[in-house]
Design an enzyme around this catalytic site. Structure first.
Site, PDB file in Angstrom:
ATOM      1  N   GLU A  26      -5.542   4.120  -3.665  1.00 38.35           N
ATOM      2  CA  GLU A  26      -4.956   2.582  -3.750  1.00 38.35           C
ATOM      3  C   GLU A  26      -5.737   1.768  -4.871  1.00 38.35           C
ATOM      4  O   GLU A  26      -6.592   1.893  -5.272  1.00 38.35           O
ATOM      5  CB  GLU A  26      -5.453   1.885  -2.475  1.00 38.35           C
ATOM      6  CG  GLU A  26      -4.913   0.550  -2.239  1.00 38.35           C
ATOM      7  CD  GLU A  26      -3.518   0.215  -2.420  1.00 38.35           C
ATOM      8  OE1 GLU A  26      -3.075  -0.619  -3.223  1.00 38.35           O
ATOM      9  OE2 GLU A  26      -2.592   0.952  -1.834  1.00 38.35           O
ATOM     10  N   ASN A  37      -5.682   4.458 -10.087  1.00 39.04           N
ATOM     11  CA  ASN A  37      -4.654   4.164 -10.572  1.00 39.04           C
ATOM     12  C   ASN A  37      -3.840   5.624 -10.949  1.00 39.04           C
ATOM     13  O   ASN A  37      -4.039   6.524 -11.872  1.00 39.04           O
ATOM     14  CB  ASN A  37      -4.689   3.873 -12.246  1.00 39.04           C
ATOM     15  CG  ASN A  37      -3.460   3.200 -12.569  1.00 39.04           C
ATOM     16  OD1 ASN A  37      -2.220   3.949 -12.249  1.00 39.04           O
ATOM     17  ND2 ASN A  37      -3.261   2.343 -13.661  1.00 39.04           N
ATOM     18  N   ASP A  65       6.439   0.650  -4.257  1.00 34.98           N
ATOM     19  CA  ASP A  65       7.237  -0.642  -4.937  1.00 34.98           C
ATOM     20  C   ASP A  65       8.564  -0.031  -5.499  1.00 34.98           C
ATOM     21  O   ASP A  65       8.688   0.694  -6.252  1.00 34.98           O
ATOM     22  CB  ASP A  65       6.223  -1.085  -6.041  1.00 34.98           C
ATOM     23  CG  ASP A  65       6.632  -2.483  -6.524  1.00 34.98           C
ATOM     24  OD1 ASP A  65       7.989  -2.701  -6.293  1.00 34.98           O
ATOM     25  OD2 ASP A  65       5.815  -3.309  -7.021  1.00 34.98           O
ATOM     26  N   GLU A 106       3.857  -0.660   6.481  1.00 41.36           N
ATOM     27  CA  GLU A 106       5.110  -1.030   5.968  1.00 41.36           C
ATOM     28  C   GLU A 106       6.402  -0.434   7.023  1.00 41.36           C
ATOM     29  O   GLU A 106       7.238  -1.213   7.144  1.00 41.36           O
ATOM     30  CB  GLU A 106       5.430  -0.529   4.485  1.00 41.36           C
ATOM     31  CG  GLU A 106       6.425  -1.079   3.835  1.00 41.36           C
ATOM     32  CD  GLU A 106       6.409  -2.572   3.459  1.00 41.36           C
ATOM     33  OE1 GLU A 106       7.259  -3.323   3.456  1.00 41.36           O
ATOM     34  OE2 GLU A 106       5.124  -3.165   3.437  1.00 41.36           O
TER      35      GLU A 106
END
Length: 280
Positions: free
Chosen positions: A120, A155, A178, A255
Site C-alpha cells: 500500500e 510503490n 484507481d 471497497e
C-alpha cells in the site's frame, strides 16, 4: 478556536496510533484515527524500497516463520545482506494496493501454507493495516492465526521487482484499483503492457492475477491489456466460479462491501501466467 481544531484532531489521531503500538493493544484499530487522502501519486520518488529482493528483510514482517539459527548465514563481511534473517518459506501472494487489509485478513486462514503481503502506498493506511494485523495476532496468539500476513508501504508501480525474485509469486490481487478516468491519467493505471511484463516476471508459471473493479471501462481496459500480453491467458468463467480466492475477493474487500451496499456491479477477470516458450 476554529483554526486550532484541525491540529487538535491531528494530535488525537497521533496519540491514538502511538498508544496502539506502544501499549500492545489487542483491540482492532479504528479507521477514523488513520485519516488519509484516497489516492497517492505513484510517479513520486518514494524512497521506500529495497535495492533488490536479496536486500529485503522479510523477517521483520513474519517473525513466526524465522528459519532456525542453524540455517542462518554466519558469513562475516560488510554486506548488509549477510545480516538478514531468512524465513522458512518465501512470500508467494501479493495484494497490490491492499487498502485497509480486508482481503488479506480474509485470505489468511484460507491460505495457511502461504505468506501473503499487502502493498500500500498511502502511509497511514499502511499503518492501519499493520496495527490491525498486530492486534489480530495478539487476539489469536494461542492458535497462531494471522502470522502469515503482513503489510508494507511500497510503490508497486515503480519497484515491484525490487521485492520479488523471478517466478516467486503464485497469486497477485488487483482489487478496485484507481480507475483514473481522464485519458491523460491512463498511464497511472495499475494495468498496462509494461506493468504486465513486471507481473509476468515475478509470477510462477500457472500463477493467477486476480482483478476486480466496479468500473466497466477499467475492466475492459484490464482485460484488453492482459489479452494482448503473450505471457497471460484469461481464466475461464467456470474456473473463476470454483476459485475460493475469487469468492473471497468478491465480498471481503472494504471497497467491494461499499459497492454491494450501493447495489453496484462488480467485474471480475483472472489471468494465468503461461510457461515461457523455449529458447530457439
Amino acid at each position: 478556536m476554529a483554526s486550532q481544531a484541525p491540529s487538535t484532531k491531528r494530535k488525537k489521531r497521533e496519540e491514538y496510533r502511538k498508544a496502539h503500538k506502544e501499549d500492545g493493544l489487542t483491540e482492532l484499530p479504528k479507521k477514523r484515527f488513520y485519516r488519509q487522502r484516497a489516492h497517492a501519486n505513484p510517479f513520486s520518488d518514494h524512497q521506500l524500497d529495497p535495492a533488490d529482493p536479496d536486500s529485503m528483510d522479510w523477517a521483520a514482517h513474519y517473525p513466526a516463520y524465522l528459519a532456525p539459527e542453524s540455517e542462518q548465514s554466519t558469513t562475516e563481511n560488510n554486506d548488509s545482506r549477510s545480516a538478514l534473517r531468512p524465513l522458512t518459506r518465501a512470500v508467494t501472494v501479493a495484494d497490490i494496493g491492499c487498502g485497509f487489509g480486508g482481503l488479506l485478513v480474509a485470505l489468511a486462514p484460507k491460505l495457511p501454507n502461504e505468506l501473503l503481503i499487502g502493498m500500500e502506498i498511502r502511509t497511514q493506511v499502511t499503518e492501519f493495516v499493520q496495527d490491525r494485523i498486530r492486534a489480530l495476532r495478539k487476539q489469536n496468539a494461542e492458535d497462531g492465526l494471522y502470522q502469515n500476513i503482513a503489510c508494507l508501504r511500497a510503490n508497486s508501480m515503480k519497484f515491484l521487482p525490487n521485492f520479488f525474485k523471478k517466478a516467486q509469486l503464485k497469486k497477485i490481487f488487483l482489487c478496485f484499483p484507481d480507475p483514473h478516468f481522464k485519458a491523460r491519467k491512463h498511464k497511472a493505471r495499475i494495468v498496462s503492457l509494461t506493468l504486465n511484463s513486471e507481473y509476468a516476471f515475478v509470477m510462477q508459471p500457472g500463477g493467477i492475477v486476480y482483478t476486480i473493479t466496479d468500473v466497466e471501462d477499467l475492466h475492459t481496459w484490464m482485460v484488453r491489456h492482459f489479452d494482448e500480453h503473450l505471457s497471460f491467458e484469461k481464466v475461464t468463467k467456470e474456473e473463476e466460479a470454483e476459485d475460493e480466492c475469487v469468492k473471497t475477493m468478491m465480498v471481503e474487500t472494504e471497497e467491494g462491501k461499499k459497492v454491494a451496499r450501493n447495489k453496484g456491479e462488480k467485474f471480475v477477470a483472472c489471468f494465468r501466467r503461461l510457461e515461457d516458450p523455449p529458447w530457439p
